[in-house]
Scaffold this active site. Structure first.
Site, PDB file in Angstrom:
ATOM      1  N   CYS A  82       0.714  -0.776   0.273  1.00 49.46           N
ATOM      2  CA  CYS A  82       0.216  -0.129  -0.113  1.00 49.46           C
ATOM      3  C   CYS A  82       0.570   1.368  -0.348  1.00 49.46           C
ATOM      4  CB  CYS A  82      -0.412   0.300   0.981  1.00 49.46           C
ATOM      5  SG  CYS A  82      -0.117   0.348   2.858  1.00 49.46           S
ATOM      6  N   ARG A 116      12.216  -4.523   5.574  1.00 42.27           N
ATOM      7  CA  ARG A 116      13.123  -4.413   4.403  1.00 42.27           C
ATOM      8  C   ARG A 116      14.776  -4.818   5.078  1.00 42.27           C
ATOM      9  NH1 ARG A 116      12.972  -2.263  -0.768  1.00 42.27           N
ATOM     10  NH2 ARG A 116      13.672  -0.924  -0.394  1.00 42.27           N
ATOM     11  N   ALA A 174       2.745   1.501   2.708  1.00 41.05           N
ATOM     12  CA  ALA A 174       4.438   0.872   2.635  1.00 41.05           C
ATOM     13  C   ALA A 174       5.850   1.428   2.072  1.00 41.05           C
ATOM     14  CB  ALA A 174       4.294  -0.711   2.621  1.00 41.05           C
ATOM     15  N   HIS A 195       5.767   6.162  -2.515  1.00 36.96           N
ATOM     16  CA  HIS A 195       6.984   6.449  -2.919  1.00 36.96           C
ATOM     17  C   HIS A 195       6.723   9.093  -3.737  1.00 36.96           C
ATOM     18  CE1 HIS A 195       7.231   2.827  -4.300  1.00 36.96           C
ATOM     19  NE2 HIS A 195       7.899   2.626  -2.902  1.00 36.96           N
TER      20      HIS A 195
HETATM   21  S1  SF4 Z   1      -0.561  -1.752   5.933  1.00 37.62           S
HETATM   22 FE1  SF4 Z   1      -2.190   0.226   7.132  1.00 37.62          FE
HETATM   23  S2  SF4 Z   1      -1.857   1.485   5.824  1.00 37.62           S
HETATM   24 FE2  SF4 Z   1      -1.556  -0.335   4.706  1.00 37.62          FE
HETATM   25  S3  SF4 Z   1      -3.621  -0.365   3.619  1.00 37.62           S
HETATM   26 FE3  SF4 Z   1      -3.386  -1.811   5.635  1.00 37.62          FE
HETATM   27  S4  SF4 Z   1      -4.736  -0.577   7.263  1.00 37.62           S
HETATM   28 FE4  SF4 Z   1      -3.944   0.663   5.622  1.00 37.62          FE
END
Ligand code: SF4
Length: 551
Positions: free
Chosen positions: A85, A119, A88, A217
């Site tokens: 996402c 990572r 991330a 990014h």
């Molecule tokens: S990891 Fe957290 S920020 Fe990323 S999609 Fe899932 S809920 Fe949303």
């Protein structure tokens, strides 16, 4: 032995030709088999999905001058994707590696906990000893905060982090729930910046923004550009052949190997975005003479904005693979156009290549002719093809998780890319020249560099793939299953979401996001580490005893 070699020896040119030959050779899989495999993949989908996905699967045909592939589009719900996402991409990839800063995740604990240290980006503390890389900071939002708002809790967390750790800067990253309840994290950051007298930078990188981590990014690039770059107003110049490493994340120590060789050549790294990264280096980035762009996808925004504001030109490089590294070093030497530096670079290439080649030869004998799939990143699926080719291994299927069309087709595709609602969701900053610090190379220099054709361009992955090879953007598990069964690759370079599915098929998987437990794989020494690791996997007899539970 090393002194006797020169850059024009048969040894180097022969090995380089062999490497390029591997990359550009046609696929060993027949066109008919490839087309049948695509048909099998597509047939399983409902009509609308089939129409969409078929635009993301392309058989390479070098006779088509500007071959297209669809990319950076939403994943169809229900399809298992490799993607991450926006959170991330922002916190996990670009911002998180700054080890002397505290990165607070504003949201429920899950996003923070499951992205903690995954990572393997490495950091060495500087003289001040500040090193917070191994901590996990979160506001741990709960139901009460979701109903009544979490801003006060956030400000309290920033204060607490400041009081306990005294970091160089504090960053705030909002996750999905925070976007939904509308906490004003930018306001909180401004207030805390004033109160504490250190930069507190908020990133609205809610996971649902954009179609993948790529959006994160871009958000990270914007935040750094607005709030960090150029903060050092006292240093006027850094002497020497100075560069920034952009889009190099020091996974498993990659950037240390790159820096070792650059330093040996006499090239000084001012800052790295964001491997082994420190705030004090980042705020001097505008003083470097050139930005060296490794991961085009994750950092090209910053390279472009720095060129507009400070006149810093950028150059695409690849430090993965011994010949790719040598080529990139020569490009850098061309940029600086200094005879002594050029000589030193050539000497270093000869010396390092001879040492690496002596070791790679034994692995090449055991790996030559093996086939590879690569599904990783926004640049790695391209970069690693060069290293596999150094080992005589042919990449027959490749694709990115989160790249855009220009990462496949080259930047000439940019004017033809439609900006959709998802991309419009990410702010494009209006950048103006810095009236005092805009310092580009002279017109004559720019003319020379344009003629050399080495600046501000990226040709993408496609031109480096041979006829009949397959490109699959944002591959799904179903597509991967079909291709494994039909093409039977010897190795797949991918990420954690696919790793165990792949290995249950009896095919070794090399994780190229975090390198499993290995690295560095960049540069000359890294290539040798990689060859050893790949040899252990590919030539292990274990795989023949594995039977997939579903077979
Ligand atoms: S990891 Fe957290 S920020 Fe990323 S999609 Fe899932 S809920 Fe949303």
């Amino acid at each position: 032995m090393t002194e006797k070699l020169s850059p024009t020896t048969d040894f180097e040119s022969v090995s380089q030709q062999a490497q390029q030959g591997v990359m550009l050779s046609p696929s060993p899989i027949s066109l008919e088999e490839t087309q049948d495999s695509i048909a099998e993949i597509i047939e399983a989908y409902p009509k609308k999905v089939a129409r969409k996905r078929s635009k993301h699967i392309v058989v390479r045909d070098p006779s088509i001058p500007e071959q297209e592939i669809n990319a950076n589009a939403r994943t169809t719900p229900g399809i298992i994707t490799q993607r991450g996402c926006a959170f991330a991409g922002c916190k996990g990839v670009v911002v998180g590696p700054f080890g002397d800063c505290v990165h607070i995740v504003h949201g429920p604990i899950g996003c923070s906990y499951y992205s903690w240290l995954t990572r393997r980006n490495q950091f060495k503390p500087r003289e001040d000893g500040k090193d917070f890389l191994h901590y996990c900071f979160s506001t741990d939002l709960n139901e009460h905060d979701v109903v009544f708002g979490g801003v006060n809790k956030l400000k309290q967390a920033v204060q607490e982090a400041y009081d306990i750790f005294q970091p160089k800067s504090i960053t705030i990253h909002s996750t999905c729930p925070v976007g939904l309840i509308g906490d004003d994290i930018q306001g909180a950051a401004r207030e805390m910046t004033q109160k504490l007298g250190l930069p507190v930078v908020a990133f609205n990188c809610e996971g649902y923004k954009g179609v993948s981590q790529s959006a994160g990014h871009h958000i990270a690039n914007n935040g750094f550009f607005q709030h960090w770059i150029g903060n050092d107003t006292e240093t006027e110049e850094i002497e020497g052949f100075t560069v920034n490493l952009m889009g190099e994340y020091n996974i498993g120590g990659d950037s240390w190997e790159i820096e070792r060789v650059l330093e040996k050549c006499g090239i000084k790294v001012v800052s790295t975005f964001s491997g082994d990264a420190s705030y004090d280096d980042a705020i001097k980035a505008h003083l470097a003479k050139i930005n060296l762009v490794m991961c085009h996808r994750s950092i090209n925004y910053m390279a472009n904005m720095m060129e507009e504001k400070y006149g810093t030109p950028w150059m695409k490089v690849n430090f993965i693979g011994v010949h790719a590294f040598a080529k990139s070093l020569r490009k850098i030497a061309k940029f600086f156009n200094d005879p002594a530096l050029t000589k030193r670079v050539e000497d270093v290439i000869v010396e390092e290549l001879a040492i690496a080649e002596a070791q790679l030869t034994q692995y090449r004998k055991r790996l030559e002719g093996k086939t590879v799939f690569l599904f990783v990143g926004g640049s790695r699926a391209h970069h690693y093809q060069e290293l596999f080719a150094d080992l005589g291994m042919k990449t027959i299927v490749a694709g990115y998780e989160f790249a855009h069309r220009d990462d496949y087709e080259g930047r000439q595709a940019l004017p033809n890319i439609k900006v959709d609602a998802d991309s419009r969701n990410i702010e494009e900053l209006d950048v103006e020249r810095d009236p005092e610090r805009y310092n580009p190379p002279s017109d004559a220099e720019m003319e020379r560099l344009r003629n050399e054709n080495i600046m501000n361009d990226y040709k993408g992955m496609m031109p480096d793939m041979g006829e009949g090879t397959l490109l699959v953007d944002n591959i799904s598990h179903h597509e991967l299953d079909v291709l494994i069964k039909r093409f039977k690759p010897d190795l797949i370079g991918s990420g954690i979401k696919d790793k165990y599915v792949i290995e249950k098929f009896g095919v070794p998987c090399k994780q190229l996001h975090n390198y499993d437990y290995g690295g560095p794989f960049a540069g000359f020494r890294g290539a040798v580490n990689f060859a050893k690791d790949v040899d252990l996997r590919v030539n292990s007899p274990t795989w023949q005893y594995i039977k997939a539970p579903w077979d």
